[in-house]
Every structure is written in structure tokens, then in C-alpha cells.
Scaffold this motif. Sequence first.
Motif, PDB file in Angstrom:
ATOM      1  N   CYS A   4      11.647   3.685   6.736  1.00 14.59           N
ATOM      2  CA  CYS A   4      11.838   2.231   6.703  1.00 14.59           C
ATOM      3  C   CYS A   4      11.529   1.687   5.310  1.00 14.59           C
ATOM      4  O   CYS A   4      12.201   0.774   4.817  1.00 14.59           O
ATOM      5  CB  CYS A   4      10.968   1.554   7.755  1.00 14.59           C
ATOM      6  SG  CYS A   4       9.209   1.916   7.565  1.00 14.59           S
ATOM      7  N   TYR A  30      14.814  -1.228  11.235  1.00 14.87           N
ATOM      8  CA  TYR A  30      14.824  -0.897  12.658  1.00 14.87           C
ATOM      9  C   TYR A  30      15.725   0.307  12.929  1.00 14.87           C
ATOM     10  O   TYR A  30      15.378   1.213  13.677  1.00 14.87           O
ATOM     11  CB  TYR A  30      15.300  -2.115  13.454  1.00 14.87           C
ATOM     12  CG  TYR A  30      15.543  -1.840  14.911  1.00 14.87           C
ATOM     13  CD1 TYR A  30      14.517  -1.943  15.834  1.00 14.87           C
ATOM     14  CD2 TYR A  30      16.814  -1.466  15.357  1.00 14.87           C
ATOM     15  CE1 TYR A  30      14.741  -1.676  17.173  1.00 14.87           C
ATOM     16  CE2 TYR A  30      17.046  -1.194  16.697  1.00 14.87           C
ATOM     17  CZ  TYR A  30      16.006  -1.297  17.598  1.00 14.87           C
ATOM     18  OH  TYR A  30      16.224  -1.034  18.916  1.00 14.87           O
ATOM     19  N   HIS A  55      15.781  -7.319  16.893  1.00 16.24           N
ATOM     20  CA  HIS A  55      15.846  -5.921  17.350  1.00 16.24           C
ATOM     21  C   HIS A  55      14.478  -5.507  17.856  1.00 16.24           C
ATOM     22  O   HIS A  55      13.481  -5.689  17.171  1.00 16.24           O
ATOM     23  CB  HIS A  55      16.204  -4.987  16.186  1.00 16.24           C
ATOM     24  CG  HIS A  55      17.514  -5.269  15.563  1.00 16.24           C
ATOM     25  ND1 HIS A  55      18.692  -5.249  16.263  1.00 16.24           N
ATOM     26  CD2 HIS A  55      17.846  -5.556  14.276  1.00 16.24           C
ATOM     27  CE1 HIS A  55      19.699  -5.509  15.439  1.00 16.24           C
ATOM     28  NE2 HIS A  55      19.209  -5.721  14.223  1.00 16.24           N
ATOM     29  N   GLU A  56      14.470  -4.926  19.054  1.00 18.28           N
ATOM     30  CA  GLU A  56      13.209  -4.389  19.565  1.00 18.28           C
ATOM     31  C   GLU A  56      13.530  -3.102  20.312  1.00 18.28           C
ATOM     32  O   GLU A  56      14.685  -2.683  20.401  1.00 18.28           O
ATOM     33  CB  GLU A  56      12.532  -5.402  20.484  1.00 18.28           C
ATOM     34  CG  GLU A  56      13.378  -5.734  21.699  1.00 18.28           C
ATOM     35  CD  GLU A  56      12.743  -6.789  22.586  1.00 18.28           C
ATOM     36  OE1 GLU A  56      11.514  -6.959  22.509  1.00 18.28           O
ATOM     37  OE2 GLU A  56      13.481  -7.420  23.355  1.00 18.28           O
TER      38      GLU A  56
END
Lengths: 84, 479
Positions: free
Chosen positions: A22, A59, B8-9
Motif C-alpha cells: 500500500c 485498498y 472500500h471496505e
Amino acid sequence: MKTGDRGRVDLDSEECKGCGLCVEACPPKVLALASHLNRYGYHPATYSGEGCTGCGICYFACPEPGAIVVWRLKAEARPVAQAA
Amino acid sequence: MPEFAVLHEKPHSFYSLYERKGELQHQTHYCPGCGHGIVHKLVARAIDELGIQNRAILVSPVGCSVFAYYYFDVGNVQVAHGRAPAVATGVKRAHPESIVISYQGDGDLAAIGSAEILHAANRGENITVFFVNNAIYGMTGGQMAPTTLVGQKSTTSPFGRNVWNEGSPIKVCELLNALDAPVYLERVALGSNKQIMAAARAVRRALEVQMRGQGFSLIEVLSPCPTIWKKDPVEAQHWVAEELVKTFPLGVVRDRTKDAPVRPASAAPPALDKIPGILGLEQDDPGPTVGGPAAREPVELAVKVAGFGGQGVLLLGEVLAEAGLASGLQVSWLPSYGPEMRSGTSNCHVRIATRPIASPLVLRPNVLLAMNEPSLRKFLPTVEPHGLVIYNGAACPADCLRPDVTLIAAPFAQLADGLGGARAANIAMLGALLEAAPVPFESQVPNVLRKLVRSPKWLEIDLAALARGRQAARQEVAS
Ligand SMILES: Cc1ncc(C[n+]2csc(CCOP(=O)(O)OP(=O)(O)O)c2C)c(N)n1
Ligand code: SF4
Ligand code: SF4
Ligand code: SF4
């Protein structure tokens, strides 16, 4: 949080394995691996606290299902670009 | 204060906790930076977005992703190495309304499972395959996969893969593209943000193909395995984008999503209670089983028949088993012989029981039919105490005695020879068995002989041998 940021991220330091993907992926470079270790012995990713655009890229780069939650400023604020 | 909303999760198609172990229930078991985690996330997201969580069935492979079923909150099956497309075929045909996902690594899919994937694709099964290509066997510690790059070192190609020794990397999408049926084949990668987003779209499209009922789709995902590649996660990601893609070009290999027709629905499976009839297992004539085996004394015969090839060892076992079967008992018959048709040793294991048989192997027989001396020597020590041993010889060798078993020795071959054929010694020994250990299926034996022995001459000799064997056993026991 700086006013004007379009997004923010929550990082679950207990789920994080400190892979750093990330950190590498984040375009404005607002993520970093912490110097401390989490319970499992990894340096967890942390958010600097400002500058997140809410792009969502971290994400998708993260291999852990729930280590990262990305938030974005509600639509009324201002329109934003889609994730890459 | 500006208002934020979740963008987003964690996808809902994941369990909230992974109950594989008592600890670490938040994390997957994957190494840091492993591509499997990303592919899982893309698949779970697509399941969420398409609203198919309640009808998704995931078939997990053997490989690092063997535990995928601990993560996905969908229907789950975990199958033998390489067999996922075959199992997915069955699941889909039995549950046509479900969305069936075969999740496989490159060792699983392209090595041991190469036949299954090829034929499932060729049949155009309406399933979706997510094929995680990390160019190596991860779980087992880094052996060469069919997809390992030329020159890439692995534990089984320590000098680097050499095309003249190990062949070239197999390009699965291109290979499947030679078939008529597949609808959608695409190769994507996890080498960069852009590539991951393209992968997310492909994963979703592949599931949509199945939802429309069009047929087979496969997404090959070039995926990092930092641990075995001995790279840190970021280097491994770069290696995907810089090296893997040279051998495995990215892009759509086949796309018939626009014009592929909807696959005709497979015929509804027959009702469960019709299946015995279809298989011809319905007993219209219960015959001598009246009362059912349960009503009788329980039977628990574990028979080892042993001798030379050509002595009729297997036939003897078969007659026994068939007789048991004809009287409604559970039976198993397991031949075991060397490569020789004649002269080598030969033996068979027969079980006849009232209760279901767990294993057809007979390692501790309660009946041993030894047709020659070597077999007697070999198997006598394995016989259960109070067992029965019938030996084809005038007398047991003096050093071959066991006081705790019943031993019947008679020259069955000579007796049978006197009746017209030494080869009927096996049936003479069967006669001795029926005499020495009364069994409830005795009356079936002549019927079975009539069924199995085609030559009238031999049938006659066998029936005579059966009677002669009984007589010999009576004399032995009396003496
Ligand atoms: C029938 C059988 N043969 C061999 C194995 C050993 N085995 C376990 S995983 C594996 C290879 C897995 O490699 P891959 O499919 O590439 O998955 P990865 O672990 O890299 O994700 C092998 C050979 C096995 N479990 N079962
Ligand atoms: S959402 Fe985008 S900007 Fe925000 S932390 Fe993640 S990658 Fe960086
Ligand atoms: S990508 Fe996920 S697991 Fe890796 S450091 Fe970032 S948050 Fe942690
Ligand atoms: S060995 Fe490779 S494929 Fe297996 S979990 Fe680790 S990184 Fe992933």
C-alpha cells in the motif's frame, strides 16, 4: 486531518502484515510502515493523517481482506476522479 | 466538519473472523505480499457487487490457497489436487442455479490437473475459473511448475529451467483458446495498480458470463509469490510486471461474451430414489434373502486366498464373494497379483459381512485358503486367533503349526485330479471351507458356479470337487 482532503483511510494494524504494497501504491505517498511492531511482529502500515485523496488504490493493492478501509468525502463536497 | 462515506471496505463475502485457528483470526494464512490475498479480495468484491453471495459455490484447490474456504462466506468445497474443474462441473450440473468458481494455482491447474481443466473447458462447462499463476509450486516449497519461466531456478530446476530438459512454460489461456467452447479467456496481472484494476474488471466479467449462462470462462492472474521468489513484496510485484508478462502476455485471449449463446440447460438430475433402478440395483427377486441379512446371525468373514497364478485363486475368491452377494450380504473382492499371468504368486482378499465393509483389504484374515506351501508360510502368521486355515497339501509342514487356529490339510489338487482336473483344487478347497465353517450363503455356491463356469465339462468337475472337498474336510475334522 487537513481540511480539504478528499479522503481518509483506516488501517487495521492487527490485520496488517507490513508488506508495504500500500505504501508503494499510494500516489500522494501518505502511507508509511510504522517503526513499531504489531502483535504479530510486523511493522504495520500507518496513515500520515493528511493528504489522502480517497482514490482507493491502497485498498486494491493490499492482500489482506480487511486491513484497509477507504473513506471518501461525500458527493456534495466535490467530484473526484475514479480509482485508477 | 466534512462528511466522509465508506468507499472500500472488507467485502461482505468474507467471513468476519477466520476460524481456522484459535489465534490470528483477522489475518489470512498467506505470506505478506502474496497475490492470493489480492485475488481473494477481487473475487469477494465481485461476488458482493453482483449480489451472488447466496448462490456462489467456491471450489478450493490444493496449494497455498487450500484454505480459501475459511475466508469466503459462500458455499464451499475443497477438492483433491487438480480436480477442481471436474468437481465444479458436478456441482454446477447438480445445482444449475448456483455460481460455481474453481480457484486454482498453476501447479494445481497446469500440472496435475491439466486433464481436468482441458476437458471442462472443452465441454464449455458453465463455470468460472480463477487461475493464479505464480510460476512456481508455493505450498510445497518452490518446485518447478509448468509455468516456471525459462531460466528460472526452482528446487527441481536448480540450474534454471531449460527448454530442452523441462519444456517451455505452458501458456494456459492460449492452450485453451485452441478449443471451440470457451467463451471468455483473459490474462491479467497484479504487477501494478493499473493491472490490479484491470484484473478486478476481468474477474467480474468472467462471473457475468456464467450468470448469463454462456459457458466457460477463465481468468489467469499473474501473481506474486514473494516467499518462494525470495523477493520482498514490492520487488515481487515489480517482477510480475517486468518479467512474468514477457512470457505471459496480458490481455484478452478470447472474448465471445457478445455473441455466445446461452448454453442449453443440462437435463435435470434424476430423483434420488430412482437411481438404484437406473443403475440396475433394484432387487426384484429377493430370493433366499427373505428376512434380510440382519435377521440372521451376523457374518464377518475376512478371507485370504493365496497360491500361484493359474491355480484359480481369483476365481475361488470370486465364487465366494458372488455367493455372499447373491444372499444379500455386503461383499468385497480385491485381487492382488504380480505382473505374471501364470506362475507368479497370486492372492485375493474377500470380505463378506452383514455390516458395511470399511476396507476391502484383508490383512488379518479369519480364513486362509493356502493353495501352496509358500502361501501357507507367508500368511499363516497373519491369521486371527481361532481362525480357519485350509491348506492344499497332505499335511502341514511340521514347522508350520499354530495351535490357536483350526488347520485342515488335504491334497485337494490330487483329489480334484482324480475327478478329472487338478485345476478344480480351488473349488475342492471351497467345499472344505463350506464344511468347516458353516456360512449362511452356502446354498448359493452351486448357483454361482453355474453362472461363472461356462464349460459344462468343468462345471461338472467343479460340482464334484465341491462335494469331494466337503468330504475331505469332514474326514480331517473327524480324525
Ligand atoms: C495428489 C497430490 N499430489 C501432490 C501434492 C503435493 N502438493 C501440494 S500443493 C502442490 C503444488 C501447489 O502449487 P500451485 O498449484 O502452483 O499452488 P501455490 O501453492 O503456488 O498457490 C503440490 C504438488 C498433493 N497435495 N496431492
Ligand atoms: S486512498 Fe489513495 S491516497 Fe488515500 S491512502 Fe489510499 S492510496 Fe493513498
Ligand atoms: S498492503 Fe495491507 S498488509 Fe500490506 S502493509 Fe499495507 S495494509 Fe499492511
Ligand atoms: S508461498 Fe507464495 S503463494 Fe504461498 S502463501 Fe506464500 S507468497 Fe503466497
